[in-house]
Write an enzyme that holds these catalytic residues in place. Structure first.
Site, PDB file in Angstrom:
ATOM      1  N   LYS A  91       0.839  -1.217   0.000  1.00  0.00           N
ATOM      2  CA  LYS A  91       0.000   0.000   0.000  1.00  0.00           C
ATOM      3  C   LYS A  91       0.871   1.262   0.000  1.00  0.00           C
ATOM      4  CE  LYS A  91      -2.177  -1.052   3.872  1.00  0.00           C
ATOM      5  NZ  LYS A  91      -1.585  -2.366   4.260  1.00  0.00           N
ATOM      6  N   ARG A 119      -9.937   0.647   8.667  1.00  0.00           N
ATOM      7  CA  ARG A 119      -9.549  -0.713   9.024  1.00  0.00           C
ATOM      8  C   ARG A 119     -10.676  -1.458   9.735  1.00  0.00           C
ATOM      9  NH1 ARG A 119      -3.642   0.543   9.180  1.00  0.00           N
ATOM     10  NH2 ARG A 119      -2.460  -1.352   9.554  1.00  0.00           N
ATOM     11  N   ARG A 134      11.873  -5.388   5.551  1.00  0.00           N
ATOM     12  CA  ARG A 134      11.754  -4.030   5.012  1.00  0.00           C
ATOM     13  C   ARG A 134      12.340  -2.941   5.906  1.00  0.00           C
ATOM     14  NH1 ARG A 134       5.339  -2.230   4.977  1.00  0.00           N
ATOM     15  NH2 ARG A 134       5.108  -2.181   7.238  1.00  0.00           N
ATOM     16  N   ARG A 154      10.711  -0.444  11.345  1.00  0.00           N
ATOM     17  CA  ARG A 154       9.604  -0.209  12.274  1.00  0.00           C
ATOM     18  C   ARG A 154       9.653  -1.182  13.441  1.00  0.00           C
ATOM     19  NH1 ARG A 154       4.206   0.388   8.708  1.00  0.00           N
ATOM     20  NH2 ARG A 154       3.438  -0.764  10.520  1.00  0.00           N
ATOM     21  N   ARG A 179      -0.849  -8.456  13.736  1.00  0.00           N
ATOM     22  CA  ARG A 179      -1.396  -7.499  12.766  1.00  0.00           C
ATOM     23  C   ARG A 179      -2.211  -8.235  11.705  1.00  0.00           C
ATOM     24  NH1 ARG A 179       4.119  -4.978  11.268  1.00  0.00           N
ATOM     25  NH2 ARG A 179       3.073  -3.698   9.723  1.00  0.00           N
TER      26      ARG A 179
END
Ligand code: AMP
Length: 215
Positions: free
Chosen positions: A14, A87, A126, A160, A171
């Site tokens: 996203k 969400r 990432r 993160r 998550r």
């Protein structure tokens, strides 16, 4: 201008696609995750309140994120990319009402379809540039020069706190339990479009461009 939602689990791409749309079409990215992280680093009361919830991979309350989006929309503009929002179903209803109030609407909800098995690898590898926001991956997209961003040269590369396997599992659970019902919700409203999120970023971006039409 067009208003869209990018919908998909963590690691679907996203943020990457939102960056491309901002650059190519001058759209405005509204990422509640980025807003919450900004509140955390500037040490606001709200930032402190959400730190533990975010680290645990849980959703923060609807009230907080709806408030953040309401503030941004009040600043004006159009051509929004909602990234990581809504969400939950109450958030989706609230967004509809907020856009309605401005005489605006949602044009497309783009579902980024991905294989859940690919997400652990995507997320745990990432990192991003803290200065320009460029997104990297240890295996699939490392920086050319170790430790420095290819785009702006900054050495402020960040991972993160919630991009670890344990938080990611939570998550994902939140996503499939609370967010995936939005797929049916927007399908029923007639705004849902799907893209193959397993394709290369350029190919995904081409699919999105086809949905949105000429820039
Ligand atoms: P993201 O950057 O979109 O992956 O979001 C990171 C974290 O921020 C999530 O795991 C949640 O804890 C929180 N968050 C972001 N957006 C929302 C939202 N729309 N509703 C609830 N929590 C959110």
């Amino acid at each position: 201008m067009t208003n869209i939602i990018l919908l998909g689990p963590p690691g679907a791409g996203k943020g990457t696609q939102a960056r491309i749309l901002v650059e190519q079409r001058g759209m405005v990215q509204l990422s509640t995750g980025d807003m919450l992280r900004a509140a955390q680093s500037s040490g606001t009361e709200m930032g402190k309140k959400v730190t533990e919830v975010m680290a645990a991979g849980k959703l923060v309350t609807d009230e907080i994120v709806i408030g953040l989006i309401e503030e941004k929309l009040a600043e004006g503009g159009t051509g929004f990319i909602f990234d990581g929002f809504p969400r939950t179903l109450p958030q989706a209803d609230a967004l509809g009402a907020l856009l309605d109030k401005r005489g605006d609407k949602l044009d497309s909800v783009i579902e980024m379809k991905v294989d859940p098995e690919a997400l652990v690898d995507r997320i745990t590898g990432r990192f991003t540039c803290g200065q320009c926001g460029e997104v990297y991956h240890d295996r699939t997209k490392p920086t050319h020069n170790a430790g420095a961003c290819d785009v702006c040269g900054s050495t402020d590369l960040r991972r993160r706190a919630d991009d670890n396997e344990e938080s990611l599992r939570k998550r994902l659970f939140e996503y499939y339990q609370k967010t995936s019902p939005l797929i049916g919700y927007y399908y029923a409203k007639g705004t849902l479009r799907g893209v193959d999120g397993m394709a290369e970023p350029e190919a995904v971006s081409a699919q999105i461009a086809k949905i949105l039409g000429p820039a």
